[in-house]
Motif scaffolding. Structure first.
Motif, mmCIF file in Angstrom:
data_model
loop_
_atom_site.group_PDB
_atom_site.id
_atom_site.type_symbol
_atom_site.label_atom_id
_atom_site.label_comp_id
_atom_site.label_asym_id
_atom_site.label_seq_id
_atom_site.Cartn_x
_atom_site.Cartn_y
_atom_site.Cartn_z
ATOM 1 N N VAL A 18 0.653 -1.078 -0.127
ATOM 2 C CA VAL A 18 0.245 0.100 -0.178
ATOM 3 C C VAL A 18 0.971 1.298 -0.077
ATOM 4 O O VAL A 18 0.424 2.348 -0.815
ATOM 5 C CB VAL A 18 -0.847 -0.048 1.319
ATOM 6 C CG1 VAL A 18 -1.598 1.418 1.363
ATOM 7 C CG2 VAL A 18 -1.939 -1.133 1.160
ATOM 8 N N LEU A 19 1.990 1.419 0.672
ATOM 9 C CA LEU A 19 2.725 2.245 0.813
ATOM 10 C C LEU A 19 3.622 2.552 -0.577
ATOM 11 O O LEU A 19 3.734 3.729 -0.991
ATOM 12 C CB LEU A 19 3.930 2.195 1.828
ATOM 13 C CG LEU A 19 3.428 2.288 3.377
ATOM 14 C CD1 LEU A 19 4.390 1.994 4.441
ATOM 15 C CD2 LEU A 19 2.604 3.386 3.732
ATOM 16 N N VAL A 20 3.841 1.685 -1.241
ATOM 17 C CA VAL A 20 4.530 1.716 -2.383
ATOM 18 C C VAL A 20 3.235 2.234 -3.618
ATOM 19 O O VAL A 20 3.803 3.264 -4.585
ATOM 20 C CB VAL A 20 5.076 0.368 -2.982
ATOM 21 C CG1 VAL A 20 5.515 0.412 -4.444
ATOM 22 C CG2 VAL A 20 6.138 -0.031 -2.258
ATOM 23 N N ALA A 21 2.130 1.892 -3.328
ATOM 24 C CA ALA A 21 0.841 2.299 -4.243
ATOM 25 C C ALA A 21 0.887 3.708 -4.010
ATOM 26 O O ALA A 21 0.802 4.635 -4.809
ATOM 27 C CB ALA A 21 -0.203 1.533 -4.215
ATOM 28 N N LEU A 22 0.884 4.075 -2.646
ATOM 29 C CA LEU A 22 0.633 5.725 -2.327
ATOM 30 C C LEU A 22 1.901 6.358 -2.725
ATOM 31 O O LEU A 22 1.660 7.590 -3.306
ATOM 32 C CB LEU A 22 0.562 5.945 -1.015
ATOM 33 C CG LEU A 22 -0.712 5.168 -0.157
ATOM 34 C CD1 LEU A 22 -0.672 5.315 1.355
ATOM 35 C CD2 LEU A 22 -1.954 5.791 -0.714
ATOM 36 N N LEU A 23 3.146 5.944 -2.781
ATOM 37 C CA LEU A 23 4.223 6.642 -3.216
ATOM 38 C C LEU A 23 4.038 6.904 -4.821
ATOM 39 O O LEU A 23 4.351 8.218 -5.311
ATOM 40 C CB LEU A 23 5.405 6.023 -2.993
ATOM 41 C CG LEU A 23 6.014 6.172 -1.570
ATOM 42 C CD1 LEU A 23 7.208 4.925 -1.539
ATOM 43 C CD2 LEU A 23 6.475 7.539 -1.426
ATOM 44 N N GLY A 24 3.512 5.894 -5.601
ATOM 45 C CA GLY A 24 3.291 6.096 -7.094
ATOM 46 C C GLY A 24 2.126 7.233 -7.295
ATOM 47 O O GLY A 24 2.377 7.927 -8.277
#
Length: 415
Positions: A18-24
């Protein structure tokens, strides 16, 4: 927020994804093409562009979703402190004292009216509300929570989003520096609140007079700025400058949080120092801020949404007190400015300064939530976020009507 036991590797893996998706998503939200599209659609202001990230944080923080839970937010609190430090550093770096020489006579009085009057009215109305709705059996007059909450909302309400100058098209360029001086007043207010309403107890660490903590806040920011300047002068490329900038903000925010100081005030002082010391580092930092300021702020809004306790009715009941008192203070300030100074702006020129609540106001309340986890702070978050939405809607309505009346004005021009 108390740190709870780990919830298993599957939860950790899901959180990382989820954090990686939010960064994107934050990276995409910061692209120039996306910002141009927002301005074309006339949603380029702070809250209308960033509120989807607040909503995303609300969803991720729901117990049924179980991503950004209370224990996870406690673990990620250093990142939240970094976000506060980044907002403070960005505001400080935009404050170039050399521009003060070009300001017209009466600017200091105008800024004083525009900040002091909303502050006084918000503190009076909000303080009365918090006193009436507080638990009288736990009322501590030596360190009253209701007064601290009123001062926090007064400080948040005294500032105006610098993006409000865009609502005025080319005329907004003249207002840019005045709005940044309002941010300076907000930082001063937050520094005083963090110093004079510190948590008490042996577990806090050093025991110093309240005034000493105020000087320590400014001194720590100044030392951080000097160290950052020395290090950045040795940077040889943009990538190295970005890493050093991120490290500077992280160090300042972490050190300030450890001492129970406001991290955004510490980083604000460092940003002002770096902005006004001549050198090649200024250009590199400006370019880095242009690339990173918006994505980091959007991630910060996700955490704000996850922390938001919007179910407490007192926050929504407090909202009209905050909004009405703030707008009345700005309106009264305009009348006094036009009568007592030589600035003589027309009504339209000053309308935007009466409305939008910016990122600094939200950061002030979130910073208080980290410094004072107990008390009335959660309902203040509802008042500020809701007030940001309401005041920006008013500003957008004004801007659209003004554009129809004067088609030559270009809404969304960068001040």
């Amino acid at each position: 927020m108390d740190v709870q036991a780990p919830q298993g590797p599957e939860v950790a893996i899901r959180l990382i994804l989820v954090l990686v998706a939010l960064l994107g998503l934050a990276y995409l939200g910061g692209l120039p093409a996306v910002q141009r599209l927002e301005r074309r659609l006339r949603i380029a202001q702070l809250v209308t562009a960033g509120f989807p990230f607040v909503a995303l944080g609300i969803v991720l923080g729901l117990p049924s979703v179980g991503i950004l839970t209370e224990s996870v937010l406690s673990t990620l609190s250093p990142l939240l402190g970094f976000g506060l430090g980044w907002i403070g550093f960005s505001a400080g770096f935009r404050l170039d004292v050399r521009e003060l020489d070009d300001l017209p006579k009466g600017t200091a009085r105008a800024v004083g009216f525009a900040t002091a009057l909303p502050f006084v009215l918000v503190v009076a109305s909000v303080g009365l509300f918090l006193l009436v709705t507080s638990d009288w059996s736990r009322l501590d007059l030596s360190n009253p929570d209701f007064l601290r909450g009123a001062l926090l909302l007064g400080t948040a309400g005294a500032t105006t989003a610098p993006q409000a100058a865009r609502l005025l098209g080319e005329a907004g360029r003249e207002q840019r520096m005045l709005l940044r001086l309002e941010e300076l007043a907000g930082m001063v207010g937050m520094a005083f609140i963090a110093a004079f309403f510190r948590p008490r107890g042996e577990s806090i660490g050093w025991q110093l007079p309240d005034t000493a903590w105020l000087f320590l806040t400014v001194g720590l920011g100044g030392v951080l700025g000097v160290l950052a300047c020395v290090v950045l002068q040795r940077a040889t490329g943009p990538a190295e400058s970005v890493l050093l900038l991120l490290g500077t903000v992280a160090f300042g925010a972490g050190f300030g949080s450890r001492l129970y100081l406001a991290p955004m005030v510490v980083c604000f002082v460092a940003g002002v120092f770096l902005s006004n010391v001549p050198g090649e580092h200024r250009r590199r930092l400006r370019e880095a801020l242009e690339r990173l300021e918006r994505p980091i702020y959007l991630l910060f809004l996700v955490a704000v949404g996850a922390m938001w306790n919007f179910g407490d009715w007192r926050g929504w009941a407090l909202l009209p007190f905050f909004v009405v008192a703030r707008l009345c203070g700005k309106w009264l300030a305009e009348k006094l400015i036009r009568k007592t100074t030589d600035l003589a702006p027309d009504g339209d020129h000053w309308m935007a300064r009466r409305a939008p609540v910016g990122q600094l106001s939200i950061a002030i309340v979130v910073s208080a939530l980290l410094l004072f986890p107990n008390g009335e702070i959660p309902i203040l978050e509802t008042a500020v976020i809701g007030g940001a939405v309401v005041t920006e809607l008013l500003a957008q309505v004004f801007a659209r009507n003004r554009t129809r009346a004067r088609p030559s004005l270009a809404l969304g021009v960068e001040p």
